[in-house]
Design a protein around this motif. Structure first.
Motif, PDB file in Angstrom:
ATOM      1  N   ILE A  22      33.283  65.427 -62.709  1.00  0.00           N
ATOM      2  CA  ILE A  22      34.226  64.380 -63.098  1.00  0.00           C
ATOM      3  C   ILE A  22      33.432  63.108 -63.368  1.00  0.00           C
ATOM      4  O   ILE A  22      32.364  62.899 -62.798  1.00  0.00           O
ATOM      5  CB  ILE A  22      35.293  64.100 -62.020  1.00  0.00           C
ATOM      6  CG1 ILE A  22      34.628  63.676 -60.706  1.00  0.00           C
ATOM      7  CG2 ILE A  22      36.209  65.299 -61.833  1.00  0.00           C
ATOM      8  CD1 ILE A  22      35.577  63.129 -59.669  1.00  0.00           C
ATOM      9  N   ALA A  23      33.950  62.269 -64.252  1.00  0.00           N
ATOM     10  CA  ALA A  23      33.377  60.941 -64.494  1.00  0.00           C
ATOM     11  C   ALA A  23      34.516  59.949 -64.289  1.00  0.00           C
ATOM     12  O   ALA A  23      35.186  59.558 -65.238  1.00  0.00           O
ATOM     13  CB  ALA A  23      32.789  60.836 -65.887  1.00  0.00           C
ATOM     14  N   PRO A  24      34.778  59.556 -63.034  1.00  0.00           N
ATOM     15  CA  PRO A  24      35.998  58.796 -62.719  1.00  0.00           C
ATOM     16  C   PRO A  24      35.880  57.327 -63.073  1.00  0.00           C
ATOM     17  O   PRO A  24      35.092  56.585 -62.506  1.00  0.00           O
ATOM     18  CB  PRO A  24      36.145  59.003 -61.207  1.00  0.00           C
ATOM     19  CG  PRO A  24      34.741  59.193 -60.716  1.00  0.00           C
ATOM     20  CD  PRO A  24      33.999  59.868 -61.833  1.00  0.00           C
ATOM     21  N   ASP A  25      36.699  56.903 -64.030  1.00  0.00           N
ATOM     22  CA  ASP A  25      36.731  55.507 -64.471  1.00  0.00           C
ATOM     23  C   ASP A  25      37.851  54.802 -63.701  1.00  0.00           C
ATOM     24  O   ASP A  25      37.708  54.520 -62.529  1.00  0.00           O
ATOM     25  CB  ASP A  25      36.919  55.467 -65.984  1.00  0.00           C
ATOM     26  CG  ASP A  25      36.482  54.153 -66.609  1.00  0.00           C
ATOM     27  OD1 ASP A  25      36.604  53.111 -65.944  1.00  0.00           O
ATOM     28  OD2 ASP A  25      36.040  54.165 -67.765  1.00  0.00           O
ATOM     29  N   GLY A  26      39.013  54.537 -64.324  1.00  0.00           N
ATOM     30  CA  GLY A  26      40.109  53.905 -63.601  1.00  0.00           C
ATOM     31  C   GLY A  26      40.851  54.883 -62.701  1.00  0.00           C
ATOM     32  O   GLY A  26      40.731  56.105 -62.842  1.00  0.00           O
ATOM     33  N   GLN A  27      41.646  54.348 -61.764  1.00  0.00           N
ATOM     34  CA  GLN A  27      42.389  55.207 -60.835  1.00  0.00           C
ATOM     35  C   GLN A  27      43.743  54.606 -60.496  1.00  0.00           C
ATOM     36  O   GLN A  27      43.992  53.419 -60.682  1.00  0.00           O
ATOM     37  CB  GLN A  27      41.596  55.459 -59.548  1.00  0.00           C
ATOM     38  CG  GLN A  27      41.417  54.261 -58.658  1.00  0.00           C
ATOM     39  CD  GLN A  27      40.865  54.614 -57.273  1.00  0.00           C
ATOM     40  OE1 GLN A  27      41.470  54.268 -56.264  1.00  0.00           O
ATOM     41  NE2 GLN A  27      39.724  55.280 -57.211  1.00  0.00           N
ATOM     42  N   ALA A  28      44.629  55.488 -59.978  1.00  0.00           N
ATOM     43  CA  ALA A  28      45.958  55.075 -59.509  1.00  0.00           C
ATOM     44  C   ALA A  28      46.338  55.967 -58.338  1.00  0.00           C
ATOM     45  O   ALA A  28      46.164  57.187 -58.392  1.00  0.00           O
ATOM     46  CB  ALA A  28      46.986  55.192 -60.624  1.00  0.00           C
ATOM     47  N   LEU A  29      46.871  55.373 -57.305  1.00  0.00           N
ATOM     48  CA  LEU A  29      47.245  56.086 -56.081  1.00  0.00           C
ATOM     49  C   LEU A  29      48.729  56.413 -56.104  1.00  0.00           C
ATOM     50  O   LEU A  29      49.543  55.599 -56.538  1.00  0.00           O
ATOM     51  CB  LEU A  29      46.918  55.208 -54.873  1.00  0.00           C
ATOM     52  CG  LEU A  29      47.209  55.753 -53.471  1.00  0.00           C
ATOM     53  CD1 LEU A  29      46.295  56.920 -53.150  1.00  0.00           C
ATOM     54  CD2 LEU A  29      47.034  54.640 -52.435  1.00  0.00           C
ATOM     55  N   ASP A  30      49.087  57.627 -55.619  1.00  0.00           N
ATOM     56  CA  ASP A  30      50.510  57.974 -55.576  1.00  0.00           C
ATOM     57  C   ASP A  30      51.010  58.130 -54.148  1.00  0.00           C
ATOM     58  O   ASP A  30      50.253  58.031 -53.173  1.00  0.00           O
ATOM     59  CB  ASP A  30      50.819  59.184 -56.462  1.00  0.00           C
ATOM     60  CG  ASP A  30      50.332  60.528 -55.931  1.00  0.00           C
ATOM     61  OD1 ASP A  30      50.151  60.687 -54.703  1.00  0.00           O
ATOM     62  OD2 ASP A  30      50.149  61.453 -56.757  1.00  0.00           O
ATOM     63  N   ALA A  31      52.329  58.378 -54.021  1.00  0.00           N
ATOM     64  CA  ALA A  31      52.998  58.351 -52.722  1.00  0.00           C
ATOM     65  C   ALA A  31      52.654  59.541 -51.844  1.00  0.00           C
ATOM     66  O   ALA A  31      53.016  59.543 -50.664  1.00  0.00           O
ATOM     67  CB  ALA A  31      54.511  58.274 -52.931  1.00  0.00           C
TER      68      ALA A  31
END
Length: 299
Positions: free
Chosen positions: A209-218
């Motif tokens: 993986i090449a992780p750029d932006g992220q978002a967390l979920d519930a």
């Protein structure tokens, strides 16, 4: 990979980044028009302000004033109630490359990543840091030894910071201490240690993986923009891939969860992240699609 309908939210930009859902609108920056933008309910786009030295991460203080990273002069700016931009913090002493993404905690403390080296100038990879900016604008290094720290989120209880390491093949997590400082780095998801390899190309070739932006979920999973694989990936702690959204033939460089129910996944997409090519074209977009689990935490 699940096939989902995509909606174009914003088009005709150079390189969109930093999407955030805030007060009923999607906000995002566009690197090479130097603009901070917000999408209104009718789909129209408001240019909120411009940042001369290239905007990146966005966040808001408890009193509602916006913070925005100014990348190339390595500062955090603050938008006052009259719309003017003023210096909130100068973090240049801590940065070896451009300042980058940012997340702002509920108490107004901000965590800012930095490149660690001159990526666009073709320099060899070097590890970077996360800078903690206090509400009075003072700053200090909160974490070091990270491979291009990029997208960041904070858990709903405010006790955990998640950090994507773009050239590190991993997503890291840190305990947040009561004063905002960070505990030791831990793996949220790791796909193999890339060590001190200096070649960015070799590091990317070795990445799962090449992780750029992220978002967390519930549910505690993290959506990442897997930028070289043209997909957004939902990761469980430990690295299990729970869901994927393809953005091919475009790459995806940032994601956010928002919408009225928190179940809209916004994706910043473009053909690549080459500065010369992106600044000369208007091929970047923000797309959206629907997902099952809503947003949690900050941003």
């Amino acid at each position: 990979m699940a096939s989902r309908p995509m909606t174009e939210v914003a088009t005709g930009f150079t390189y969109t980044e930093g999407p955030r859902w805030h007060e009923g609108r999607l906000w995002f920056v566009d690197f090479y028009t130097h603009s901070v933008n917000a999408v209104n309910a009718d789909g129209s786009i408001e240019q909120v302000c411009t940042v001369e030295h290239q905007p990146s991460g966005l966040g808001w203080l408890p009193d509602g004033r916006m913070l925005v990273v100014s990348m190339k002069d390595r500062k955090v700016l603050r938008r006052e109630t009259d719309g003017s931009l003023v210096e909130h913090a100068d973090i240049s002493e801590h940065c070896h490359g451009h300042a980058n993404d940012m997340v702002v905690a509920a108490n107004g403390q901000a965590y800012v990543g930095e490149f660690g080296f001159d990526l666009m100038g073709g320099a060899d990879h070097e590890h970077g840091v996360v800078v903690l900016v206090d509400t009075d604008g003072t700053s200090r290094v909160a974490a070091e030894g990270l491979s291009f720290p990029n997208g960041m989120c904070i858990s709903p209880d405010g006790r955990t910071l998640y950090v994507n390491e773009l050239f590190g093949n991993r997503v890291s997590r840190f305990d947040i201490e009561p004063d905002g400082t960070l505990g030791p780095r831990q793996d949220f998801a790791s796909f193999g240690d890339l060590g001190d390899e200096p070649s960015v190309e070799k590091r990317l070739a070795a990445c799962t993986i090449a992780p750029d932006g992220q978002a967390l979920d519930a549910e505690g999973a993290i959506w990442i923009a897997d930028c070289v694989n043209q997909r957004a990936v939902r990761l469980a702690e430990g690295g299990t891939i729970l869901d994927e959204v393809s953005t091919a033939p475009l790459g995806v460089f940032a994601v956010a969860l928002g919408g009225d129910d928190g179940r809209t996944l916004f994706l910043s997409v473009a053909p690549d992240f080459d500065e010369a090519k992106r600044s000369a074209a208007r091929e970047a977009k923000v797309l959206s699609t629907r997902v099952d689990v809503p947003h949690a935490g900050r941003p």
